[in-house]
Design a protein around this motif. Structure first.
Motif, mmCIF file in Angstrom:
data_model
loop_
_atom_site.group_PDB
_atom_site.id
_atom_site.type_symbol
_atom_site.label_atom_id
_atom_site.label_comp_id
_atom_site.label_asym_id
_atom_site.label_seq_id
_atom_site.Cartn_x
_atom_site.Cartn_y
_atom_site.Cartn_z
ATOM 1 N N VAL A 92 0.867 -1.172 0.000
ATOM 2 C CA VAL A 92 0.000 0.000 0.000
ATOM 3 C C VAL A 92 0.907 1.226 0.000
ATOM 4 O O VAL A 92 1.790 1.350 0.849
ATOM 5 C CB VAL A 92 -0.924 0.003 1.233
ATOM 6 N N ALA A 93 0.689 2.123 -0.971
ATOM 7 C CA ALA A 93 1.464 3.363 -1.064
ATOM 8 C C ALA A 93 0.830 4.419 -0.171
ATOM 9 O O ALA A 93 -0.391 4.567 -0.133
ATOM 10 C CB ALA A 93 1.509 3.846 -2.505
ATOM 11 N N VAL A 94 1.681 5.150 0.535
ATOM 12 C CA VAL A 94 1.240 6.210 1.438
ATOM 13 C C VAL A 94 2.026 7.468 1.098
ATOM 14 O O VAL A 94 3.252 7.477 1.201
ATOM 15 C CB VAL A 94 1.491 5.823 2.915
ATOM 16 N N CYS A 95 1.327 8.515 0.662
ATOM 17 C CA CYS A 95 1.956 9.804 0.397
ATOM 18 C C CYS A 95 1.875 10.605 1.692
ATOM 19 O O CYS A 95 0.778 10.945 2.155
ATOM 20 C CB CYS A 95 1.232 10.510 -0.744
ATOM 21 N N THR A 96 3.036 10.927 2.262
ATOM 22 C CA THR A 96 3.035 11.418 3.643
ATOM 23 C C THR A 96 4.230 12.298 3.979
ATOM 24 O O THR A 96 5.243 12.292 3.273
ATOM 25 C CB THR A 96 2.997 10.204 4.602
ATOM 26 N N THR A 97 4.091 12.993 5.081
ATOM 27 C CA THR A 97 5.203 13.714 5.690
ATOM 28 C C THR A 97 5.764 12.921 6.874
ATOM 29 O O THR A 97 6.752 13.315 7.480
ATOM 30 C CB THR A 97 4.749 15.103 6.195
ATOM 31 N N GLY A 137 6.813 18.650 0.135
ATOM 32 C CA GLY A 137 7.097 18.245 1.507
ATOM 33 C C GLY A 137 6.659 16.820 1.826
ATOM 34 O O GLY A 137 6.915 16.329 2.919
ATOM 35 N N HIS A 138 5.997 16.161 0.899
ATOM 36 C CA HIS A 138 5.543 14.779 1.076
ATOM 37 C C HIS A 138 6.441 13.830 0.281
ATOM 38 O O HIS A 138 7.136 14.248 -0.640
ATOM 39 C CB HIS A 138 4.104 14.613 0.584
ATOM 40 N N ARG A 139 6.363 12.576 0.606
ATOM 41 C CA ARG A 139 7.056 11.541 -0.152
ATOM 42 C C ARG A 139 6.194 10.282 -0.109
ATOM 43 O O ARG A 139 5.270 10.184 0.688
ATOM 44 C CB ARG A 139 8.441 11.274 0.427
ATOM 45 N N VAL A 140 6.544 9.338 -0.950
ATOM 46 C CA VAL A 140 5.784 8.079 -0.990
ATOM 47 C C VAL A 140 6.543 7.015 -0.213
ATOM 48 O O VAL A 140 7.752 6.811 -0.415
ATOM 49 C CB VAL A 140 5.546 7.609 -2.437
ATOM 50 N N LEU A 141 5.831 6.364 0.680
ATOM 51 C CA LEU A 141 6.320 5.203 1.415
ATOM 52 C C LEU A 141 5.398 4.046 1.064
ATOM 53 O O LEU A 141 4.270 4.251 0.657
ATOM 54 C CB LEU A 141 6.277 5.451 2.926
ATOM 55 N N SER A 142 5.873 2.825 1.242
ATOM 56 C CA SER A 142 5.025 1.655 1.005
ATOM 57 C C SER A 142 5.016 0.739 2.219
ATOM 58 O O SER A 142 6.068 0.364 2.729
ATOM 59 C CB SER A 142 5.532 0.853 -0.206
ATOM 60 N N LEU A 143 3.790 0.422 2.638
ATOM 61 C CA LEU A 143 3.563 -0.616 3.645
ATOM 62 C C LEU A 143 3.577 -1.925 2.885
ATOM 63 O O LEU A 143 2.791 -2.101 1.946
ATOM 64 C CB LEU A 143 2.220 -0.392 4.335
ATOM 65 N N VAL A 144 4.468 -2.842 3.259
ATOM 66 C CA VAL A 144 4.749 -4.013 2.432
ATOM 67 C C VAL A 144 4.494 -5.313 3.182
ATOM 68 O O VAL A 144 4.818 -5.454 4.364
ATOM 69 C CB VAL A 144 6.219 -3.978 1.974
ATOM 70 N N TRP A 145 3.899 -6.262 2.456
ATOM 71 C CA TRP A 145 3.787 -7.646 2.898
ATOM 72 C C TRP A 145 4.519 -8.489 1.857
ATOM 73 O O TRP A 145 4.465 -8.186 0.675
ATOM 74 C CB TRP A 145 2.342 -8.118 2.931
ATOM 75 N N ASP A 146 5.161 -9.570 2.293
ATOM 76 C CA ASP A 146 5.827 -10.430 1.307
ATOM 77 C C ASP A 146 5.671 -11.883 1.687
ATOM 78 O O ASP A 146 5.632 -12.255 2.804
ATOM 79 C CB ASP A 146 7.291 -10.065 1.190
#
Length: 146
Positions: A92-97, A137-146
């Motif tokens: 899941v991609a999260v655009c966040t500070t 001021g935001h960036r993309v992070l990913s919550l990851v399952w594998d």
């Protein structure tokens, strides 16, 4: 949940070419009407990952946070291959500070059986379509399952 026909149309698979992409899905597009527990983090379902309804609630809680501009489901690359009749995601991609640890805390990554939060997308960014704007001021992070 997005239908197979809609995913094929939006990914470019309906045209039969090899130039396909993965549309970033809103939470509603992925979760509404979705009762396939193996559609998200299939390797963790039955191994401690809570039901989709709980995952969705946690992601909606995250999306409502002041430091989050948007949250989108990143489909698994094989979801748009020929002959595949399932739709699944492992990130899941999260655009966040926020920093990764804050995102993990807000969603309860351990309880979700997630592997954590990483910088960027799980695949190269140009594999995705329908990518919302990333505010300054935001960036993309990913919550990851594998």
């Amino acid at each position: 949940m997005i239908t197979r026909d809609e995913l094929d149309r939006r990914s470019g698979a309906a045209g039969g070419g090899d130039d396909r992409n993965l549309p970033l899905l809103t939470l509603a597009e992925f979760f509404d009407g979705n009762d396939d527990e193996e559609s998200l983090a299939p390797n963790q379902w039955g191994e401690g990952r809570p039901p989709l309804a709980d995952v969705r609630r946690r992601l909606e809680h995250l999306a409502a946070h002041d430091g989050v501009a948007w949250v989108r489901v990143e489909l698994h690359e094989e979801s748009v291959e020929d002959g595949v009749d399932w739709i699944a995601a492992e990130a899941v991609a999260v655009c966040t500070t926020l920093v990764p640890e804050e995102v993990e805390d807000l969603v309860g990554a351990d309880e979700l059986q997630a592997d954590g939060v990483v910088a960027g997308y799980v695949y190269p960014e140009d594999w995705f379509s329908e990518v919302p704007e990333v505010p300054e001021g935001h960036r993309v992070l990913s919550l990851v399952w594998d």
